[in-house]
Scaffold this motif. Structure first.
Motif, PDB file in Angstrom:
ATOM      1  N   ARG A 145     -46.967  21.013 -22.534  1.00 50.66           N
ATOM      2  CA  ARG A 145     -45.716  21.806 -23.234  1.00 50.66           C
ATOM      3  C   ARG A 145     -44.482  21.522 -22.676  1.00 50.66           C
ATOM      4  O   ARG A 145     -43.553  21.262 -23.722  1.00 50.66           O
ATOM      5  N   GLY A 167     -43.421  26.192 -30.589  1.00 49.07           N
ATOM      6  CA  GLY A 167     -44.584  25.806 -30.243  1.00 49.07           C
ATOM      7  C   GLY A 167     -45.878  26.440 -31.196  1.00 49.07           C
ATOM      8  O   GLY A 167     -46.806  26.599 -30.529  1.00 49.07           O
ATOM      9  N   LEU A 210     -41.817  20.115 -25.591  1.00 49.56           N
ATOM     10  CA  LEU A 210     -40.704  21.013 -26.091  1.00 49.56           C
ATOM     11  C   LEU A 210     -39.229  20.351 -25.448  1.00 49.56           C
ATOM     12  O   LEU A 210     -38.181  20.984 -25.832  1.00 49.56           O
TER      13      LEU A 210
END
Length: 810
Positions: free
Chosen positions: A158, A176, A162
């Motif tokens: 993640r 997300g 991102l």
């Protein structure tokens, strides 16, 4: 004595129209056989028709910008892409990320015609290797290629995704909540069947992986191509039967007998088959517009036949036998029907000045359909009428009674108050419409081809919102002598990139600088504010060398740092706004980016859309002006009077202005469908005016005063004018309710409105204009009853007054 039976100048008792029809009626059986054989041949040719699926048919084939775009795609080996988006509350869970890996592998292994698949499972990102003593940058995928995914390493995925500008917005949603797969189509998949196989395979794999519960959509050019293909095929099969049904209902409601319903139906069905047979013979494909061609041909082609049927009933009411009535009705209407068909064809053929091939082809084939319908109305119709039973005396007598007859009497006797009220209201509405036209939008966005409720449109907008744009503006950056390593050149490229990124419609801009920013951030201190250009050319060269084998970088840089690519991603729903600003972008490029050390040129889909808007507006203006000039000239030839020709254009121009004003007020844009309304409607609505004016001219030549001639003309032509207009309007509405494409639906709606307004104009405005203006040529057109004056002298007097001659009265 009817005109068909009057002696001609050679002393014969029959006019040439009557003699022309004699063999048709005498050999009606052979006429029917010939029509049947030609129709069978046309059906065989029409069965070979294929459907056009490519969106590029809407761009001008030899447009330099289109050719430049193709060269650009070839240069950077850019393949057509299908974008698959999978949505979830959070895609960064072990289960979802494992699903991303499986879908990617299955797409590569099982989907046909796939060049490669890119997703978070195989797209590389840059990372600073903190385990090494020396500062190094490593390259690897966002999701590990193998190994179990746990909560711990999922959190790491993640963070890497991102925080990376190369990944977020391209392969994962900013929030997300979406994961993207870019499926690059192999260049061997050039036809629609292969693309459909690919899309079906993608949808099957996603359904199997998600158990039919996975929230996913697909977007891209191939998806639009499939929609164009399937929708065109559907419309072609549905619009024809729907138009037939409406014609059946309307004609039966008016004539109340089966024979009068089947005769016009035979004409329009045969004319449509011949038209599509010719398309098949010439190898023309059915596209978005031509899928509605069958409804147009049926709507337009029925008009002549309805006028003949109405005239046929009048002749029977006058006491003629069936064969005499057929002869007299068709011969009486041959000239006006020929002129109305010519004016309609002229309006359609004016579309051939359009730079858009589908619009030009639509006009050409529709004009041929109208021509076929006219030829059938003077051959097939009389051959059928002599073989069917004539209407009952009760029906014939009822034509002189009832509500419609009373309405026509009322319309034929306008009072002075009603005359000036009609003209005043018409003037006000026309002026308001003309003012509203200035606000008419031009729409070239392919998304607007689909109705607001269409899944294609909503899916594309959803992908746009989550992943940042499904269409692009491309820029070719040329910096000779490895100029893309020069800090000054990079600074100028950066300035353009920032200018583009500030535009409301642009979601993001990618170029080699995107990689350079990220590398410099990692190399400096890892902070976001360090994502800027390096401070020296040596550092630029060093950072570039680290990623020379990176897939994203090589897709953006070529020719040893002398040629680069810049891509501005745009939401499809907002592409029209950017296309409207393209002139400003082009001026900026011309003024600031055409030096020896740096040249930047724009291309891409959005630029082509901007060009298309120019072609749309140009097509509307040129085709409408051409149609107006040609139609006016033809009416002038028919009426033999410039003044009457100009006067007769009033009830034809006014409805078109009102129709365009309605489009502006209703927010209906000028697009490939609605761009045809002006010229086509002008060719259609003038038909009823021609029939009215020709009959009015004959009554005036017979010696009636203007007001008497109007009353008589209204009774003679009012019924068929109302019938044909109602049938036309309902037939065009079949496009509104039956077409899958918004341009065709709007075309049908506005055309039906224009035809309805034109009906009111012919019945109200035209008589009011004639009586209000009372031109001298009409006032003195009455032939006095003088037994010593020969018919030729009477006609000569009328000509001297300007009505039937080549020179108007002063």
């Amino acid at each position: 004595m009817s005109r068909a039976q009057q002696p001609d100048k050679n002393g014969s008792s029959e006019r040439w129209e009557y003699r022309l029809l004699r063999p048709v009626i005498a050999h009606s059986r052979w006429v029917l056989i010939a029509v049947a054989v030609l129709t069978v041949v046309a059906m065989l040719l029409a069965s070979t028709l294929e459907f056009e699926s490519s969106i590029e048919v809407w761009f001008v084939e030899d447009d330099p910008d289109l050719l430049a775009y193709h060269e650009f795609l070839e240069r950077f080996e850019a393949d057509e892409v299908v974008l698959l988006a999978v949505f979830a509350d959070d895609v960064f869970t072990p289960e979802r990320l494992e699903q991303v890996r499986r879908i990617t592998r299955r797409l590569e292994a099982e989907a046909p015609f796939v060049h490669r698949v890119r997703s978070m499972s195989n797209v590389d990102v840059f990372e600073l290797d903190t385990t090494s003593e020396d500062k190094t940058i490593t390259i690897g995928p966002v999701i590990p290629e193998s190994g179990a995914l746990t909560q711990a390493n999922t959190a790491d995925v993640r963070q890497r995704a991102l925080s990376n500008p190369l990944i977020v917005g391209s392969f994962v949603g900013v929030k997300g909540d979406a994961a993207a797969f870019l499926v690059e189509i192999d260049r061997s998949a050039t036809d629609i069947d292969k693309k459909i196989q690919l899309l079906d395979a993608i949808e099957r794999i996603v359904d199997e992986e998600g158990g039919g519960q996975l929230d996913s959509v697909i977007a891209g050019g191939a998806v639009l191509d499939r929609a164009f293909f399937l929708y065109s095929e559907r419309d072609f099969l549905i619009l024809g039967p729907l138009a037939i049904l409406l014609i059946l209902i309307a004609t039966f409601f008016v004539f109340r007998r089966v024979s009068a319903t089947m005769v016009p139906l035979c004409v329009v069905v045969v004319a449509s088959i011949w038209t599509f047979g010719l398309m098949g013979l010439l190898g023309r494909r059915i596209d978005v517009l031509s899928s509605g061609l069958v409804a147009l041909v049926m709507a337009v082609g029925v008009a002549d036949t309805l006028h003949v049927l109405a005239e046929y009933d009048q002749m029977l009411r006058a006491g003629k036998t069936r064969e005499e009535a057929v002869h007299a009705s068709v011969s009486e209407l041959l000239i006006p029907c020929m002129f109305t068909s010519l004016t309609t064809a002229a309006g359609l053929l004016s579309l051939m000045v359009s730079g858009l091939d589908p619009v030009a082809a639509f006009g050409a084939y529709a004009a041929l359909g109208v021509t076929f319908a006219f030829l059938l109305s003077i051959t097939l119709v009389p051959a059928l009428l002599v073989g069917v039973r004539e209407p009952s005396p009760k029906y014939i007598e009822a034509q002189t009674k009832g509500r419609m007859h009373g309405l026509l009497i009322f319309l034929g006797r306008p009072t002075r108050t009603r005359i000036w009220a009609t003209l005043a209201v018409t003037l006000i509405i026309t002026v308001l419409s003309a003012v509203a036209i200035a606000g008419l939008d031009i729409g070239s966005n392919p998304m607007n081809y689909f109705k607001p409720s269409d899944p294609i449109r909503s899916d594309t907008m959803r992908v746009d919102e989550a992943l940042g744009g499904t269409t692009t503006v491309e820029f070719l950056v040329e910096a000779p002598n490895r100029g893309m390593k020069n800090l000054e050149v990079l600074g100028r490229v950066e300035a353009l990139q920032n200018t583009l990124a500030a535009m409301p419609a642009v979601v993001r801009v990618d170029s080699p600088l995107t990689s350079l920013y990220e590398l410099n951030r990692l190399w400096t201190d890892g902070r976001p504010e360090s994502a800027v250009l390096p401070d020296s050319e040596a550092k630029v060269g060093a950072l570039f060398r680290m990623i020379e084998d990176d897939e994203f970088f090589t897709s953006m840089m070529q020719d040893d740092y002398s040629v680069a690519r810049m891509t501005a991603r745009v939401e499809m729903s907002k592409a029209g706004k950017l296309a409207a600003e393209f002139d400003r972008i082009e001026r900026t490029l011309e003024e600031d980016y055409q030096s020896d050390d740096l040249k930047i040129s724009a291309t891409g889909f959005v630029k082509l859309m901007g060009n298309m808007e120019y072609y749309l507006l140009n097509s509307q203006i040129r085709s409408l002006l051409l149609a107006a000039v040609v139609v006016t000239f033809m009416i002038m030839l028919l009426l033999r009077s410039v003044r009457l020709a100009l006067l007769s254009m009033i009830p034809n121009i006014v409805p078109i202005l009102i129709g365009l004003g309605f489009m502006a007020a209703a927010g209906i844009a000028l697009d490939p469908g609605t761009v045809m309304i002006g010229s086509i409607a002008l060719g259609l609505v003038v038909d009823d005016t021609v029939h009215f004016m020709v009959r009015l001219r004959r009554n005036l030549l017979g010696g009636d005063e203007l007001d008497v001639s109007i009353r008589r003309t209204m009774l003679q032509t009012g019924r068929p004018i109302i019938v044909t207009s109602v049938v036309l309007a309902f037939s065009f509405l079949s496009l509104t309710f039956g077409s899958s494409f918004a341009p065709n639906a709007y075309f049908g709606l506005v055309s039906a409105l224009v035809i309805s307004v034109a009906l009111l104009a012919d019945l109200l405005v035209l008589p009011a204009s004639l009586l209000a203006l009372r031109p001298k040529l009409l006032q003195s057109s009455r032939v006095e009853d003088d037994p010593d004056r020969s018919p030729n002298q009477a006609v000569k007097k009328i000509r001297m007054n300007g009505f039937d001659g080549s020179k108007d009265a002063e």
